[in-house]
Design a protein around this motif. Sequence first.
Motif, short mmCIF file in Angstrom:
data_model
loop_
_atom_site.label_atom_id
_atom_site.label_comp_id
_atom_site.label_asym_id
_atom_site.label_seq_id
_atom_site.Cartn_x
_atom_site.Cartn_y
_atom_site.Cartn_z
N LEU A 1 16.66 13.37 10.35
CA LEU A 1 16.54 14.81 10.60
C LEU A 1 17.00 15.11 12.02
O LEU A 1 16.57 14.46 12.97
N PRO A 2 17.85 16.11 12.19
CA PRO A 2 18.30 16.47 13.53
C PRO A 2 17.24 17.27 14.29
O PRO A 2 16.36 17.90 13.68
N LYS A 3 17.35 17.28 15.57
CA LYS A 3 16.43 18.03 16.42
C LYS A 3 16.53 19.52 16.11
O LYS A 3 17.61 20.07 15.94
N GLY A 4 15.38 20.17 16.04
CA GLY A 4 15.33 21.60 15.82
C GLY A 4 15.49 22.04 14.38
O GLY A 4 15.53 23.23 14.09
N THR B 1 12.83 21.18 7.53
CA THR B 1 13.15 20.51 6.27
C THR B 1 12.00 20.66 5.28
O THR B 1 10.84 20.43 5.63
N GLY B 2 12.32 21.02 4.06
CA GLY B 2 11.35 21.08 2.99
C GLY B 2 11.24 19.73 2.30
O GLY B 2 12.25 19.16 1.89
N LEU B 3 10.02 19.21 2.19
CA LEU B 3 9.74 17.99 1.44
C LEU B 3 9.11 18.41 0.12
O LEU B 3 7.96 18.84 0.08
N ILE B 4 9.88 18.34 -0.94
CA ILE B 4 9.51 18.97 -2.20
C ILE B 4 9.20 17.91 -3.25
O ILE B 4 9.98 16.97 -3.46
N GLY B 5 8.07 18.07 -3.93
CA GLY B 5 7.69 17.16 -4.99
C GLY B 5 6.35 17.55 -5.59
O GLY B 5 5.54 18.22 -4.95
N ARG B 6 6.13 17.14 -6.80
CA ARG B 6 4.87 17.47 -7.47
C ARG B 6 3.71 16.71 -6.83
O ARG B 6 3.92 15.81 -6.01
N ASN B 7 2.49 17.03 -7.21
CA ASN B 7 1.33 16.32 -6.72
C ASN B 7 1.43 14.84 -7.10
O ASN B 7 1.76 14.50 -8.23
N ASP C 1 16.32 24.35 6.53
CA ASP C 1 17.74 23.99 6.73
C ASP C 1 18.18 22.93 5.74
O ASP C 1 19.38 22.79 5.47
N GLY C 2 17.22 22.17 5.23
CA GLY C 2 17.54 21.10 4.30
C GLY C 2 16.34 20.79 3.43
O GLY C 2 15.22 21.22 3.70
N ILE C 3 16.59 20.03 2.37
CA ILE C 3 15.54 19.71 1.40
C ILE C 3 15.56 18.22 1.11
O ILE C 3 16.62 17.62 0.89
#
Length: 215
Positions: free
Chosen positions: A24-27, A30-36, A201-203
Motif C-alpha cells: 500500500l502506498p503512503k496516503g 484501502t478497503g479490505l472486503i470479505g464476509r465474516n 483508492d483500492g480494494i
Amino acid sequence: MLRVESLDVNIGAVEILRSVSFELPKGSMTGLIGRNGAGKTTLMKSIMGLLSPARGSIALEGRSLLDVPVHARNPMGIGYMPEDRRLIPDLTIEENLLVPLWAVGRGDAQERLDKVYMMIPEIKVFAARKGLQLSGGQQKLVALGRALMHGQRLLLLDEPFEGVAPALAQRLVQVVASLKGEGLTVILSESDLQHSESMVDGILTIDRGELLRTK
C-alpha cells in the motif's frame, strides 16, 4: 508504506491466513472486503502484533514489524480500531482516549487530544461521560478517536460501520473520508462496499484467508 509478503497466520491448529501479499502506498485508503470469518480481523491483528505469523513478513516504510513488540507499534504511528471497540467502561471518554498515550509516555498527549476533538467534535461533548454510558455508535466514534491518538502513519479500522444506526454510520463515513487529507495510510474492513466504495483508492478482497484480487 506498508508491505505484507507471503503471510501465513495460524490460530491454534487452524490456518487462518494463507500466502497474503500486498503493498500500500503512503496516503492511500484501502478497503479490505470479505464476509465474516474471511480473515480481515486476523490480518489487522497480525499487523498490530496481536497475532504472530507462522511465515512471511510485514514491513512499515521498509522496517520489519516482526521483531517490534505490540506496545512499541503504537508509538511508531500505528492506530487500531477494533470491531468491538474495547473501551474501558468505568473510565471517562477522555481517559479512554489518553490511556494509550500515558502507557507509552507520549509527551504530546494534549496536542493529539485537541486534534481529535477538532476532527470529531462530538467526542468532546461527551468527554466527561463514562464509556458504558454511550450508545454503540457513539462508542465507535470514540474508538476511532482513540485510534487517531496514535495513528499518524497507519490506521487500521476493523468494521467501523458495523452495527451502527444509519445516522451515526453516515457520520463515521464523513470522519473516515476526511482522513484522506491527513496523509495517513488507511485500511478499513467491511463485509461489502456499502459505505466505503466512494472513498477508497483500492480494494483488497479476502476469502477463506486468501486474497482473491486487488483493485
